[in-house]
Write an enzyme that holds these catalytic residues in place. Structure first.
Site, PDB file in Angstrom:
ATOM      1  CE  LYS A  81      -3.858   1.978   2.683  1.00 18.74           C
ATOM      2  NZ  LYS A  81      -4.784   1.689   3.808  1.00 18.74           N
ATOM      3  CB  SER A 150      -7.770   3.641   2.658  1.00 20.85           C
ATOM      4  OG  SER A 150      -7.102   2.964   3.722  1.00 20.85           O
ATOM      5  CB  SER A 174      -8.728   0.489   5.278  1.00 19.67           C
ATOM      6  OG  SER A 174      -9.418   1.685   5.509  1.00 19.67           O
TER       7      SER A 174
END
Length: 445
Positions: A81, A150, A174
């Site tokens: 990420k 996210s 997330s």
């Protein structure tokens, strides 16, 4: 029939590499070809350098052939990420504010990945500052839909067979929510299990690292490699970690007991998701207890929001002060609201969080796991947000380990996950319970 390397799970791939049946270079080449073929519509990657990935893979192959030590992820490509610092790749945090930002050192978890023999494939797309404003990534099952957020790019990259493993983070929902929307396995270990040093800080009290894979063993394998004590992270604990991979492979000695909370916000659950989860609950029979939840439990949603909003305004104060006009219209009102939270209100919220942790500690004396939705249903249409995280909020607030299992399919043929939650620092037992649930449902149907 030839099996393409990119279709292998992480567990299958690492075994094939260790035995010499597959090279890391061939695996990475296969993944890169799949990325080239599909990422123009999925847009999972914020940064990708194929030559760098292949160079790492070639070094993994050299090490193995030389008979040198290899780690548990040796030769496996992993996506990160894009809020996780890497010394050799930009970390741009989902916003032009940090465009071309180049860290000078790796996050602690990246050090552990390198030590474990992983190939750092690239950086996956995240939402703006890992919060509410969606970025460009689409759902691999249907690009007209959201992959969630996210950790959107991490979930999509695993679901699209770009990489067998990816790392995300969760402050609310997330990891679990995007894994549900994208049909992957998602695992968020106990808070403090994995270091957050070198990861964008949005909430010191709530931020947690999680994993995506295509099997239960895969997410356990990655979590074990990442887990470890870090004195620079004040949520990290200096105790041995459970063997999560062993847990994911173990048979439960007795059938586990589950609890389902009838929470008032469960009316947000889509009808198809509700029907699917009810079918799962029915198959558990006497192993399931249904409990009415006290209002105080439902009120924890507001407590999580207060802590998150107060802390992101504290941790990112310089960014918000200098670049407020560059923030999205979704984030600006959250910042305005967070700045108005008093220290007394924040302190009260932390006290409630501590009591919630004690409540769940007591609950797990009687039950092996909580069972809950992973998300409200199928992924929403792209442009309609990243989905409702409320089905993850309570467990994240309390720092409990959570796993999303891709067990259901909605009316539009999109995946719907089922979440199970376990006691802190007993992540191996949670994964053992998840294995039992998978096997039980397979036998029952």
């Amino acid at each position: 029939m030839k099996i393409e390397p990119y279709t292998l799970t992480a567990t299958e791939a690492v075994q094939a590499i260790a035995s010499g049946r597959l090279s890391s270079v061939d695996l990475v080449k296969s993944c890169l070809a799949q990325i080239t073929k599909t990422d123009s519509s999925i847009k999972a990657w914020a940064f990708l350098d194929p030559d760098r990935a292949l160079a790492q893979a070639a070094e993994c192959d050299r090490i193995r052939k030389a008979g040198l030590g290899t780690g548990p992820l040796h030769g496996l490509p992993v996506g990160l990420k894009d809020i996780i610092d890497t010394r050799d790749m930009p970390t741009q945090r989902g916003t032009d504010i940090f465009k071309n930002r180049q860290p000078t050192q790796d996050a602690r978890l990246v050090e552990r990945l390198r030590e474990s023999g992983a190939v750092i494939m690239g950086k996956t797309v995240t939402t703006e500052l890992a919060f509410v404003h969606a970025n460009e990534t689409r759902n691999p099952h249907n690009p007209d839909h959201s992959p969630g957020g996210s950790s959107s790019g991490s979930a999509a990259a695993v679901a699209a067979f770009h990489v067998p493993l990816a790392v995300g983070t969760q402050t609310n929902g997330s990891v679990i929510r995007p894994s549900s929307f994208c049909g992957t396995f998602g695992f968020k270990p106990t808070r403090g299990m994995i270091s957050r040093s070198g990861v964008l800080q949005t909430s010191d009290s709530l931020d947690q690292v999680g994993c995506f894979g295509r099997s239960l063993e895969d997410v356990a394998l990655l979590s074990d490699a990442l887990a470890g004590y870090d004195q620079a992270d004040n949520c990290s604990f200096a105790r041995p970690r459970p063997d999560m991979h062993a847990g994911a492979q173990a048979d439960a000695p007795v059938p586990p007991d589950f609890v389902w909370f009838n929470l008032p916000f469960y009316d947000r659950l889509a009808s198809d998701a509700h029907d699917g989860i009810e079918a799962v609950l029915d198959l558990l029979g006497p192993r399931l207890s249904r409990m009415s939840a006290a209002d105080t439990l439902a009120n924890l949603v507001a407590v999580q929001a207060r802590i998150h909003e107060y802390e992101i305004c504290k941790h990112q104060a310089e960014v918000f002060d200098a670049h407020f006009e560059d923030l999205s219209h979704e984030l600006q009102p959250i910042v305005d609201r967070g700045r108005k939270i008093s220290e007394a209100e924040y302190t009260d919220a932390l006290a409630v969080k501590a009591s919630a942790q004690s409540f769940f500690d007591d609950l797990f004396v009687e039950f092996d796991a909580i069972i809950a939705p992973s998300a409200a249903g199928e992924a929403p249409k792209f442009g309609a947000g990243t989905g409702d995280p409320i089905f993850c909020t309570l467990w994240t607030l309390a720092g409990l380990p959570c796993v999303s299992l891709p067990l259901l399919v909605g009316d539009n043929d999109l995946p719907v996950g089922v979440q199970i939650i376990g006691p802190t620092e007993k992540d191996d037992r949670l994964l053992r319970t998840a294995r039992w649930l998978q096997l039980h449902l397979a036998q029952a149907t």
